[in-house]
Design an enzyme around this catalytic site. Structure first.
Site, PDB file in Angstrom:
ATOM      1  N   LYS A 294     -60.379 -11.657  66.159  1.00  0.00           N
ATOM      2  CA  LYS A 294     -59.524 -10.931  65.209  1.00  0.00           C
ATOM      3  C   LYS A 294     -60.258 -10.754  63.877  1.00  0.00           C
ATOM      4  O   LYS A 294     -61.276 -11.417  63.628  1.00  0.00           O
ATOM      5  CB  LYS A 294     -58.219 -11.706  65.006  1.00  0.00           C
ATOM      6  CG  LYS A 294     -58.407 -13.105  64.439  1.00  0.00           C
ATOM      7  CD  LYS A 294     -57.128 -13.933  64.490  1.00  0.00           C
ATOM      8  CE  LYS A 294     -57.358 -15.341  63.972  1.00  0.00           C
ATOM      9  NZ  LYS A 294     -56.195 -16.217  64.230  1.00  0.00           N
TER      10      LYS A 294
ATOM     11  N   TYR B 122     -69.239 -12.817  31.330  1.00  0.00           N
ATOM     12  CA  TYR B 122     -67.931 -12.499  30.741  1.00  0.00           C
ATOM     13  C   TYR B 122     -67.237 -13.750  30.228  1.00  0.00           C
ATOM     14  O   TYR B 122     -67.229 -14.793  30.881  1.00  0.00           O
ATOM     15  CB  TYR B 122     -67.029 -11.862  31.796  1.00  0.00           C
ATOM     16  CG  TYR B 122     -67.410 -10.454  32.171  1.00  0.00           C
ATOM     17  CD1 TYR B 122     -67.402  -9.422  31.227  1.00  0.00           C
ATOM     18  CD2 TYR B 122     -67.770 -10.151  33.485  1.00  0.00           C
ATOM     19  CE1 TYR B 122     -67.750  -8.121  31.584  1.00  0.00           C
ATOM     20  CE2 TYR B 122     -68.109  -8.848  33.849  1.00  0.00           C
ATOM     21  CZ  TYR B 122     -68.095  -7.845  32.886  1.00  0.00           C
ATOM     22  OH  TYR B 122     -68.422  -6.562  33.244  1.00  0.00           O
TER      23      TYR B 122
END
Ligand SMILES: *Cc1c(COP(=O)(O)O)cnc(C)c1O
Length: 361
Positions: free
Chosen positions: A38, A256
Site C-alpha cells: 500500500k 529561518y
C-alpha cells in the site's frame, strides 16, 4: 525527460527487497506471506516492487481498490488483498472481475455482499475486532454473517485481525488478541490471518495461514534492531549533495528564525533536500546525516528545498559531496527518533519530486 540537474534521489535496492522477503518468509514456513505494498509500496514504487516480488509472493495487499487497479494496469496478476475492503457497492463487481480479495469489516459491506450479482466468489476476508478498535466486526457478529453466506463463500473465508501492540515484546495485548480471534465460534474451521511485520518477528504464535508483511519487507524495523531474528537490508537510501559551504563566526545564526547559533567558528554545508521532498520540517537540531563516512548534525530549520548541517568536525567536505539522509549507512529508525516520528511515516512521505533510481541486480 530524464535529465536531473539536482542529484537528490531515492535509491531503491530491489535485490535487497527480494532477499528481505525470502528471509522473513522463512521465519514462518507454514504460512503464506502476503507482501503489503500500500501507499506506493511504502514510498518505494508499487509497480517496481510488485514486479520484483511477483515470482515469490502468493498475493499482494493494498489499502483500497484504486491502488490495486494501478497494479493490474501494470500487468501484475497475483491476487490482491484490499485491506479496507469495499468502499462502495461497485467495488464488489470490480473485485470479482479483477481477482481482488476484499476485507469485510462492517455490516454495510455485508449488505453490499448480499446484493452482489453474480455472487462474490473471491476469498472473503472477515476482519474481527479484537482490540485495535479501528476496523472490524465484533466477534459475536461473525456467526450471523456466516449464516448468510453460500457454501462456496464459506470455503473462501479468512478470519483476520490486526494487532495494536505487536512491536512490544513485553506487552500481553497481542496474546489476548490472538485468543479473542480463536474464540470466534467455530474459528477452527476457517483460514486465518493475524501477523503484521511485528507479529512475524516477535510472535511465532501469531503465525497463521496468511501473514501480512509490510514495513520489514523494506528493511525497516518496527522492533529494536538488537531483537531482530534476521539481518535486514534497508531498501531505500535517500541521498542528496552539498550545494553550498560556508564558514561562520561564533554567535552567527543559521537559517529561518535564527534557531541555531554557532558556539565556535563553524563550517555549514547546505544540502539539496527539504520538506518539499519529504524531509520533515520538525527534524530537530542534531538530527544526523551521513557525509564521507561520518555523521554530521542538522543545524537550523529545515527549509522547503534545503537543509543546513554543521560539518565543522568532518575531515574533508567539498561542494558536490554525496550526503545520505537515511538508508544503508544511517538507519532510518535513528533519523526518525530525532523527528518524533517513525520509519513508516518517513518512507511514505518522500515526495514525487524525488526521483527514484532502481538497483535491479
Ligand atoms: C499496513 C498493514 C499491515 C502491514 O503492517 P506492517 O507493520 O507494515 O507490517 C498489515 N495488516 C494491515 C491490516 C495493515 O493495514
Amino acid at each position: 525527460m530524464n535529465y536531473h540537474s539536482r542529484k537528490t534521489c531515492a535509491i531503491i535496492n530491489l535485490p535487497a527487497l527480494v532477499s528481505n522477503y525470502i528471509n522473513i518468509a522463512n521465519l514462518a514456513p507454514q504460512s503464506e506471506t502476503i507482501a503489503v505494498i500500500k501507499a506506493n509500496a511504502y514510498g518505494h514504487g508499487a509497480i517496481e516492487v510488485a514486479q520484483s516480488l511477483s515470482q515469490h509472493v502468493p498475493a499482494f495487499a493494498v489499502a483500497f481498490i484504486d491502488e490495486a487497479l494501478v497494479l493490474r494496469a501494470a500487468g501484475i496478476t497475483q491476487p490482491i488483498l484490499i485491506l479496507e475492503g469495499a468502499l462502495c457497492q461497485e467495488d464488489l463487481a470490480i473485485a470479482l472481475k479483477q481477482n481482488f480479495w476484499l476485507m469485510f469489516h462492517n455490516l454495510e459491506q455485508i449488505t453490499w455482499l448480499n446484493k452482489q450479482i453474480p455472487p462474490y466468489s473471491e476469498k472473503l476476508w472477515l476482519k474481527v475486532e479484537t482490540g485495535m478498535n479501528r476496523l472490524g466486526l465484533a466477534p459475536n457478529q461473525i456467526d450471523d454473517i456466516l449464516a448468510q453466506l453460500s457454501s462456496e463463500q464459506l470455503q473462501n473465508i479468512v478470519l483476520c485481525t490486526h494487532f495494536s501492540n505487536a512491536e512490544q515484546l513485553d506487552n500481553p495485548k497481542t496474546l489476548l488478541q490472538i485468543k479473542k480471534l480463536a474464540q470466534v465460534n467455530q474459528a477452527e474451521l476457517y483460514k486465518k490471518s493475524l501477523a503484521n511485520s511485528a507479529g512475524i518477528l516477535n510472535w511465532p504464535e501469531s503465525h497463521s495461514d496468511y501473514n501480512r508483511l509490510g514495513i520489514t519487507l523494506y528493511g525497516a524495523t518496527p522492533i529494536p534492531t538488537k531483537n531482530l531474528p534476521i539481518k535486514l537490508t534497508p531498501v531505500m537510501t535517500l541521498q542528496s549533495t552539498i550545494i553550498g559551504l560556508k564558514q561562520i563566526n561564533t554567535g552567527e545564526s543559521v537559517g529561518y528564525g535564527e534557531k541555531w547559533q554557532a558556539s565556535k567558528p563553524s563550517i555549514i554545508a547546505t544540502i539539496a533536500i527539504g520538506y518539499a521532498d519529504g524531509y520533515p520540517r520538525n527534524a530537530k537540531a542534531g538530527t544526523p546525516v551521513f557525509i564521507s563516512g561520518q555523521l554530521a548534525p542538522l543545524a537550523g530549520r529545515v527549509s522547503m528545498d534545503m537543509i543546513t548541517v554543521d560539518v565543522t568536525d568532518i575531515d574533508t567536505v567539498e561542494l558536490g559531496d554525496l550526503v545520505e539522509l537515511w538508508g544503508e549507512n544511517l538507519p532510518i529508525e535513528t533519523v526518525a527518533m530525532h523527528m518524533d516520528t517513525i520509519n513508516y511515516e518517513l518512507l511514505t512521505r518522500v515526495s514525487a519530486r524525488v526521483p527514484k533510481k532502481y538497483i535491479l541486480a
